[in-house]
Motif scaffolding. Structure first.
Motif, PDB file in Angstrom:
ATOM      1  N   VAL A 101      42.440  29.471  43.194  1.00 41.68           N
ATOM      2  CA  VAL A 101      42.894  29.099  44.534  1.00 41.68           C
ATOM      3  C   VAL A 101      44.399  29.304  44.671  1.00 41.68           C
ATOM      4  CG1 VAL A 101      43.080  27.175  46.163  1.00 41.68           C
ATOM      5  CG2 VAL A 101      41.007  27.453  44.792  1.00 41.68           C
ATOM      6  N   THR A 102      45.113  29.167  43.578  1.00 42.32           N
ATOM      7  CA  THR A 102      46.581  29.256  43.617  1.00 42.32           C
ATOM      8  C   THR A 102      47.096  30.687  43.629  1.00 42.32           C
ATOM      9  OG1 THR A 102      46.599  29.070  41.205  1.00 42.32           O
ATOM     10  CG2 THR A 102      46.878  27.038  42.478  1.00 42.32           C
ATOM     11  N   ARG A 103      46.215  31.685  43.476  1.00 42.82           N
ATOM     12  CA  ARG A 103      46.653  33.082  43.465  1.00 42.82           C
ATOM     13  C   ARG A 103      45.975  33.857  44.580  1.00 42.82           C
ATOM     14  NH1 ARG A 103      45.625  32.910  37.741  1.00 42.82           N
ATOM     15  NH2 ARG A 103      47.565  32.893  36.530  1.00 42.82           N
ATOM     16  N   LYS A 104      46.736  34.738  45.220  1.00 49.67           N
ATOM     17  CA  LYS A 104      46.146  35.677  46.175  1.00 49.67           C
ATOM     18  C   LYS A 104      46.038  37.030  45.485  1.00 49.67           C
ATOM     19  CE  LYS A 104      46.177  37.598  50.765  1.00 49.67           C
ATOM     20  NZ  LYS A 104      46.574  37.398  52.162  1.00 49.67           N
ATOM     21  N   ILE A 105      44.806  37.535  45.413  1.00 50.04           N
ATOM     22  CA  ILE A 105      44.536  38.797  44.730  1.00 50.04           C
ATOM     23  C   ILE A 105      43.998  39.789  45.756  1.00 50.04           C
ATOM     24  CG2 ILE A 105      43.242  39.936  42.895  1.00 50.04           C
ATOM     25  CD1 ILE A 105      43.026  37.242  41.485  1.00 50.04           C
ATOM     26  N   ILE A 106      44.594  40.980  45.786  1.00 53.95           N
ATOM     27  CA  ILE A 106      44.147  42.043  46.688  1.00 53.95           C
ATOM     28  C   ILE A 106      43.888  43.288  45.853  1.00 53.95           C
ATOM     29  CG2 ILE A 106      44.716  43.486  48.671  1.00 53.95           C
ATOM     30  CD1 ILE A 106      46.506  41.328  49.724  1.00 53.95           C
ATOM     31  N   THR A 107      42.779  43.966  46.132  1.00 56.36           N
ATOM     32  CA  THR A 107      42.490  45.222  45.453  1.00 56.36           C
ATOM     33  C   THR A 107      42.441  46.362  46.466  1.00 56.36           C
ATOM     34  OG1 THR A 107      40.066  45.227  45.652  1.00 56.36           O
ATOM     35  CG2 THR A 107      41.029  43.907  43.866  1.00 56.36           C
ATOM     36  N   VAL A 108      42.821  47.549  46.017  1.00 56.00           N
ATOM     37  CA  VAL A 108      42.701  48.779  46.801  1.00 56.00           C
ATOM     38  C   VAL A 108      41.860  49.726  45.966  1.00 56.00           C
ATOM     39  CG1 VAL A 108      43.906  50.654  47.950  1.00 56.00           C
ATOM     40  CG2 VAL A 108      44.980  48.397  47.802  1.00 56.00           C
ATOM     41  N   GLU A 109      40.660  50.058  46.457  1.00 52.54           N
ATOM     42  CA  GLU A 109      39.703  50.787  45.623  1.00 52.54           C
ATOM     43  C   GLU A 109      39.077  51.961  46.373  1.00 52.54           C
ATOM     44  OE1 GLU A 109      37.033  48.011  43.404  1.00 52.54           O
ATOM     45  OE2 GLU A 109      38.005  46.478  44.647  1.00 52.54           O
ATOM     46  N   ASP A 110      38.623  52.931  45.611  1.00 49.58           N
ATOM     47  CA  ASP A 110      37.927  54.089  46.171  1.00 49.58           C
ATOM     48  C   ASP A 110      36.909  54.601  45.162  1.00 49.58           C
ATOM     49  OD1 ASP A 110      37.144  56.193  47.753  1.00 49.58           O
ATOM     50  OD2 ASP A 110      38.788  57.504  47.109  1.00 49.58           O
ATOM     51  N   PRO A 111      35.629  54.159  45.269  1.00 50.46           N
ATOM     52  CA  PRO A 111      35.123  53.185  46.239  1.00 50.46           C
ATOM     53  C   PRO A 111      35.128  51.783  45.647  1.00 50.46           C
ATOM     54  CG  PRO A 111      33.305  54.167  45.062  1.00 50.46           C
ATOM     55  CD  PRO A 111      34.552  54.767  44.470  1.00 50.46           C
ATOM     56  N   ILE A 112      34.768  50.797  46.497  1.00 50.76           N
ATOM     57  CA  ILE A 112      34.555  49.433  46.006  1.00 50.76           C
ATOM     58  C   ILE A 112      33.183  49.404  45.346  1.00 50.76           C
ATOM     59  CG2 ILE A 112      34.261  47.016  46.668  1.00 50.76           C
ATOM     60  CD1 ILE A 112      36.133  47.561  49.044  1.00 50.76           C
ATOM     61  N   GLU A 113      33.152  49.228  44.024  1.00 57.05           N
ATOM     62  CA  GLU A 113      31.879  49.306  43.306  1.00 57.05           C
ATOM     63  C   GLU A 113      31.131  47.978  43.335  1.00 57.05           C
ATOM     64  OE1 GLU A 113      31.846  51.115  39.535  1.00 57.05           O
ATOM     65  OE2 GLU A 113      32.900  52.919  40.183  1.00 57.05           O
ATOM     66  N   TYR A 114      31.835  46.878  43.110  1.00 56.60           N
ATOM     67  CA  TYR A 114      31.188  45.569  43.099  1.00 56.60           C
ATOM     68  C   TYR A 114      32.022  44.606  43.937  1.00 56.60           C
ATOM     69  CZ  TYR A 114      28.577  47.471  39.176  1.00 56.60           C
ATOM     70  OH  TYR A 114      27.792  48.257  38.394  1.00 56.60           O
ATOM     71  N   HIS A 115      31.348  43.733  44.646  1.00 49.45           N
ATOM     72  CA  HIS A 115      32.037  42.752  45.482  1.00 49.45           C
ATOM     73  C   HIS A 115      32.346  41.507  44.648  1.00 49.45           C
ATOM     74  CE1 HIS A 115      31.244  45.104  49.094  1.00 49.45           C
ATOM     75  NE2 HIS A 115      30.021  45.299  48.630  1.00 49.45           N
ATOM     76  N   LEU A 116      33.604  41.109  44.626  1.00 49.81           N
ATOM     77  CA  LEU A 116      34.065  39.985  43.822  1.00 49.81           C
ATOM     78  C   LEU A 116      34.363  38.812  44.734  1.00 49.81           C
ATOM     79  CD1 LEU A 116      36.528  41.940  41.483  1.00 49.81           C
ATOM     80  CD2 LEU A 116      34.102  41.454  41.112  1.00 49.81           C
ATOM     81  N   ARG A 165      53.081  43.346  52.325  1.00 52.65           N
ATOM     82  CA  ARG A 165      53.472  42.400  53.381  1.00 52.65           C
ATOM     83  C   ARG A 165      52.468  41.255  53.513  1.00 52.65           C
ATOM     84  NH1 ARG A 165      55.104  47.453  55.710  1.00 52.65           N
ATOM     85  NH2 ARG A 165      53.138  47.710  56.862  1.00 52.65           N
ATOM     86  N   GLN A 166      51.367  41.312  52.726  1.00 54.02           N
ATOM     87  CA  GLN A 166      50.373  40.245  52.759  1.00 54.02           C
ATOM     88  C   GLN A 166      50.685  39.137  51.757  1.00 54.02           C
ATOM     89  OE1 GLN A 166      47.008  40.023  54.420  1.00 54.02           O
ATOM     90  NE2 GLN A 166      48.128  41.255  55.912  1.00 54.02           N
ATOM     91  N   ASP A 167      51.816  39.244  51.081  1.00 54.21           N
ATOM     92  CA  ASP A 167      52.263  38.231  50.114  1.00 54.21           C
ATOM     93  C   ASP A 167      51.241  37.988  49.004  1.00 54.21           C
ATOM     94  OD1 ASP A 167      53.957  36.326  48.966  1.00 54.21           O
ATOM     95  OD2 ASP A 167      53.042  34.687  50.097  1.00 54.21           O
ATOM     96  N   PRO A 168      50.790  39.061  48.310  1.00 59.57           N
ATOM     97  CA  PRO A 168      49.845  38.850  47.209  1.00 59.57           C
ATOM     98  C   PRO A 168      50.567  38.449  45.924  1.00 59.57           C
ATOM     99  CG  PRO A 168      50.288  41.177  47.430  1.00 59.57           C
ATOM    100  CD  PRO A 168      51.089  40.490  48.513  1.00 59.57           C
ATOM    101  N   ASP A 169      49.856  37.796  45.030  1.00 60.59           N
ATOM    102  CA  ASP A 169      50.374  37.529  43.686  1.00 60.59           C
ATOM    103  C   ASP A 169      49.957  38.622  42.711  1.00 60.59           C
ATOM    104  OD1 ASP A 169      51.526  34.751  44.063  1.00 60.59           O
ATOM    105  OD2 ASP A 169      49.468  34.431  44.739  1.00 60.59           O
ATOM    106  N   VAL A 170      48.707  39.086  42.861  1.00 60.69           N
ATOM    107  CA  VAL A 170      48.164  40.106  41.968  1.00 60.69           C
ATOM    108  C   VAL A 170      47.595  41.231  42.824  1.00 60.69           C
ATOM    109  CG1 VAL A 170      46.495  40.601  40.134  1.00 60.69           C
ATOM    110  CG2 VAL A 170      47.585  38.353  40.249  1.00 60.69           C
ATOM    111  N   ILE A 171      47.900  42.473  42.434  1.00 62.60           N
ATOM    112  CA  ILE A 171      47.402  43.654  43.142  1.00 62.60           C
ATOM    113  C   ILE A 171      46.675  44.532  42.137  1.00 62.60           C
ATOM    114  CG2 ILE A 171      48.026  45.712  44.475  1.00 62.60           C
ATOM    115  CD1 ILE A 171      50.665  44.240  45.189  1.00 62.60           C
ATOM    116  N   MET A 172      45.476  44.962  42.491  1.00 62.46           N
ATOM    117  CA  MET A 172      44.789  45.953  41.681  1.00 62.46           C
ATOM    118  C   MET A 172      44.688  47.245  42.470  1.00 62.46           C
ATOM    119  SD  MET A 172      40.964  46.244  40.048  1.00 62.46           S
ATOM    120  CE  MET A 172      40.333  47.520  41.145  1.00 62.46           C
ATOM    121  N   VAL A 173      45.198  48.324  41.909  1.00 67.86           N
ATOM    122  CA  VAL A 173      45.101  49.652  42.509  1.00 67.86           C
ATOM    123  C   VAL A 173      44.048  50.408  41.711  1.00 67.86           C
ATOM    124  CG1 VAL A 173      46.325  51.750  43.147  1.00 67.86           C
ATOM    125  CG2 VAL A 173      47.539  49.560  43.105  1.00 67.86           C
ATOM    126  N   GLY A 174      42.983  50.847  42.379  1.00 67.07           N
ATOM    127  CA  GLY A 174      41.867  51.466  41.674  1.00 67.07           C
ATOM    128  C   GLY A 174      42.287  52.571  40.734  1.00 67.07           C
TER     129      GLY A 174
END
Length: 565
Positions: free
Chosen positions: A341-356, A381-390
Motif C-alpha cells: 500500500v505504501t508504494r505506487k508501482i507502474i509498469t509499461v509493457e508490450d504486451p501485458i502478459e499477466y495482470h497483477l 508525472r504520476q509520482d511512482p515509487d517503482v517503475i517497470m519498463v518491459g
C-alpha cells in the motif's frame, strides 16, 4: 451422458473423487446443487464447471469400475476398427472408439463408462463381448477426428474458380461451422490440459502441421486435414477479433476463453507464409504460473542479491537473456514482493502478459505513438515509487530510464544480452555515459531456463571420465563417485524425460572494482572476470551445479547456454 446411471454409482464416484484428492466435500455439495437445478448428472456438472479435470474423473471411473484407462497411444493409428459395422455418427454420439477386436472380444474406449447402453449396443452390432476402458475425453476426441473425419469437414462444394483463401465470406461461414469450431477448441483445450506454452499452426503444400511447445521444445501434435487450414486460421482470427480478409500483413490479437472451467488468455500472432498464414498462440494461463523465486529454481545466493537490489530506494535493476528465458516472470516476482500500500508501482509493457493485482499496468501502443519512451516520460508525472519498463529497446528509452533513476525512482527492466556483464556494453552502445552507468546501475541478473528432469523416471549413473575432465566436475563436488542424472521418459513427462523448467542465473552486483572497469571502458569479458573473482557464480557454473544436484542434465545446460567452460 446416459440416463440409466444410478444415484448409488454417482455417490460412490463422488467418494472416490474425494478420496483421490481431486475435489473436496464443499465442491461436491456445490456440484450436487447445480446438478439438481440443471437436471443433469453429477459427473457432467463437475466437468462443465471445471471442478474436476478430465484426467481426474477418468481416474475415478477406473477405480469405481476396476477397469483400465485407455492409453493415449492405444488408439488405432490410421484405420478404424470394424468400420463397416460401427457407424462414425453412432460412435461420435456415444463418445466411444473401438481400440481392438478379435473373433470373440472387442475393446472399447468410452468417455462415459457408466452408461450401459453403448457397450450393449456395440456387443449387439458386432456379436462380440465388449471390454470397456475409460477414455480421457481430450485423447478420445483427437483420435475421433483422425479416424472418423466428419462429413461436414469435407472441402466445401463452392465455386471452383474462386480459391477458398480469397473468399472472406465463405471463410467466415466455414469457420463458423461446428466441425471447425470443435477442431479449434480441441487444439486449444489439449494444449492447456497438457500444459503447453505455445501452439504453432503452420500450413505447408501437402499438410497442416500443428506443434505444441513443452518446456521450451516443440513437439508435433495431431495433424488436422490440410483443406481446413484457411478455415482454422479464420476461426482463430474471429476469436481474436482480427481481420480475416487481411492475409498479406501480420496481425496480433488476444483471446480469452474458458478451458475446463478456468479463464485462460491467449496471445495470437499471424504472419503470411508461402502456403498460407502461420499462426502462433501463446498460452497465458495464470493458474499455471507461480511467482515465487524458489519455485523458479533460482539459487539462494542469487535470490538474496536480487532481493537486496530491489530493496534499494532508487537505481536501475536489469534482468537479461534471450526471448523465452523467463525474464518477465522474474520481474513480476520481484514486483509482487515490492507490492504494498505504501508504494505506487507502474509498469509499461508490450504486451501485458499477466495482470497483477494492485499494480498499474500500461500497454504500449506504437501505432498511436504510445512507445516505451513516451509512456515512460508521462508516468514520471504520476509520482511512482517503482517503475517497470518491459524492455529497454533504444537509446531514448535508456536515457529516460536513467533520468528516472537519478530522480529517486527504482526502475526495473530487461535487455537482450547473453550475460550480465554484456548489459554494461549494451547500454554503452545505446549512448548511456559511463559515469551515468556507475551512478544508477544497482545490479544485473542474466538467466536461462533449463528443463527439469522428470522426478518419476530420472535415473542416476556414474559420470563419464571425459565429462568429469572437460567440465572439472571433481572440483565442483566432494561426492565420490561423481554421479549425474539422465532423462529416461515415462507417461508423466510425455516420454521426454523432462517435466517443467528451472531458471539458472548469475547476478552482477556493482562494486568499486566493477565501477573502475566501467570507467576505464573495459569490455564485458573483463567485467565478468572481475565479478567472478569477487564471488559471482557464472550462469554456466550454476547450470553445472544444478546438473550435479540431479535437477537437469549437462546436455540441457550446454544446449540452453551454448557455452563451454
Amino acid at each position: 451422458m446416459g440416463t440409466t446411471v444410478t444415484d448409488q454409482q454417482l455417490d460412490a464416484l463422488a467418494g472416490i473423487l474425494r478420496q483421490l484428492g481431486h475435489c473436496d466435500q464443499r465442491t461436491l455439495d456445490r456440484a450436487r446443487r447445480a446438478a439438481a437445478d440443471a437436471d443433469r448428472r453429477l459427473d457432467a456438472i463437475l466437468i462443465q464447471l471445471g471442478l474436476v479435470s478430465e484426467r481426474g474423473l477418468a481416474d475415478a471411473y477406473a477405480r469405481l469400475l476396476s477397469v483400465p484407462i485407455a492409453a493415449a497411444d492405444g488408439y488405432p493409428v490410421s484405420e478404424p476398427v470394424l468400420p463397416d459395422v460401427l457407424a462414425p455418427a453412432f460412435l461420435r454420439h456415444a463418445r466411444a472408439i473401438p481400440l481392438a477386436a478379435d473373433a470373440e472380444t472387442l475393446v472399447l474406449a468410452a468417455a462415459d463408462p457408466l452408461d450401459p447402453f453403448t457397450p450393449s449396443a456395440v456387443a449387439a452390432a458386432t456379436g462380440r463381448r465388449v471390454q470397456v476402458q475409460v477414455a480421457v475425453p481430450i485423447e478420445l476426441e483427437a483420435a475421433m477426428n483422425r479416424l472418423y473425419p466428419d462429413g461436414a469437414e469435407a472441402a466445401p462444394a463452392t465455386d471452383p474458380d474462386v480459391p477458398l483463401e480469397d473468399d472472406a465470406d465463405r471463410l467466415k461461414d466455414l469457420a463458423s461451422e461446428a466441425p471447425v469450431i470443435r477442431l479449434v477448441n480441441l487444439l486449444i483445450t489439449r494444449a492447456v490440459e497438457t500444459q503447453a506454452s505455445d501452439i504453432h499452426i503452420e500450413p505447408f503444400e501437402d499438410r497442416l502441421r500443428v506443434r505444441y511447445r513443452y518446456d521450451g521444445v516443440l513437439h508435433e501434435a495431431e495433424t488436422p486435414p490440410r483443406h481446413l487450414a484457411a478455415a482454422i486460421t479464420s476461426r482463430i482470427k474471429i476469436m481474436a477479433r482480427l481481420d480475416i480478409a487481411e492475409r498479406r500483413m501480420p496481425q496480433d490479437g488476444r483471446i480469452r476463453m474458458a478451458v475446463r472451467g478456468q479463464d485462460v488468455d491467449f496471445r495470437v500472432s499471424t504472419i503470411p507464409s508461402l502456403y498460407g498464414e502461420t499462426v502462433v498462440l501463446r498460452i497465458l494461463d495464470r493458474t499455471a504460473v507461480v511467482f515465487d523465486y524458489g519455485r523458479l529454481g533460482l539459487s539462494p545466493a542469487v535470490i538474496r542479491r536480487f532481493g537486496a537490489a530491489l530493496d534499494l530506494p532508487n537505481g536501475i535493476v536489469l534482468v537479461t537473456g534471450p526471448t523465452g528465458s523467463g525474464k518477465t516472470t522474474t520481474l513480476y516476482t520481484g514486483l509482487l514482493a515490492l507490492n504494498a500500500v505504501t508504494r505506487k508501482i507502474i509498469t509499461v509493457e508490450d504486451p501485458i502478459e499477466y495482470h497483477l493485482h494492485g499494480i498499474n499496468q500500461i500497454q504500449v501502443r506504437s501505432q498511436i505513438g504510445l512507445s516505451f519512451a513516451s509512456l515512460l516520460r508521462s508516468i514520471l508525472r504520476q509520482d511512482p515509487d517503482v517503475i517497470m519498463v518491459g524492455e529497454i529497446r533504444d537509446g531514448e528509452t535508456a536515457q529516460i530510464a536513467v533520468q528516472a533513476a537519478l530522480t529517486g525512482h527504482l526502475v526495473l527492466s530487461t535487455l537482450h544480452t547473453n550475460s550480465a556483464a554484456a548489459a554494461v556494453t549494451r547500454l554503452r552502445d545505446m549512448g548511456v555515459e559511463d559515469y551515468l552507468l556507475t551512478a544508477v546501475l544497482r545490479g544485473v541478473m542474466a538467466q536461462r531456463l533449463v528443463r527439469r528432469l522428470c522426478p518419476e523416471c530420472r535415473q542416476q549413473a556414474p559420470a563419464a571420465p571425459e565429462l568429469v575432465q572437460r567440465f572439472g566436475l571433481d572440483r565442483r563436488t566432494s561426492a565420490r563417485p561423481i554421479t549425474l542424472s539422465y532423462a529416461v521418459g515415462c507417461p508423466a513427462c510425455r516420454q521426454t524425460g523432462y517435466r517443467g523448467r528451472a531458471a539458472i542465473a548469475e547476478f552482477l552486483p556493482m562494486g568499486p572494482e566493477i565501477e573502475r572497469l566501467i570507467f576505464s571502458r573495459a569490455d564485458h569479458s573483463a567485467i565478468e572476470r572481475a565479478a567472478v573473482a569477487e564471488g559471482m557464480e557464472s550462469m554456466f557454473d550454476a547450470g553445472l551445479a544444478a546438473a550435479l544436484a540431479g535437477e537437469t542434465t549437462i546436455e540441457e545446460v550446454t544446449r540452453s547456454i551454448r557455452a563451454d567452460p
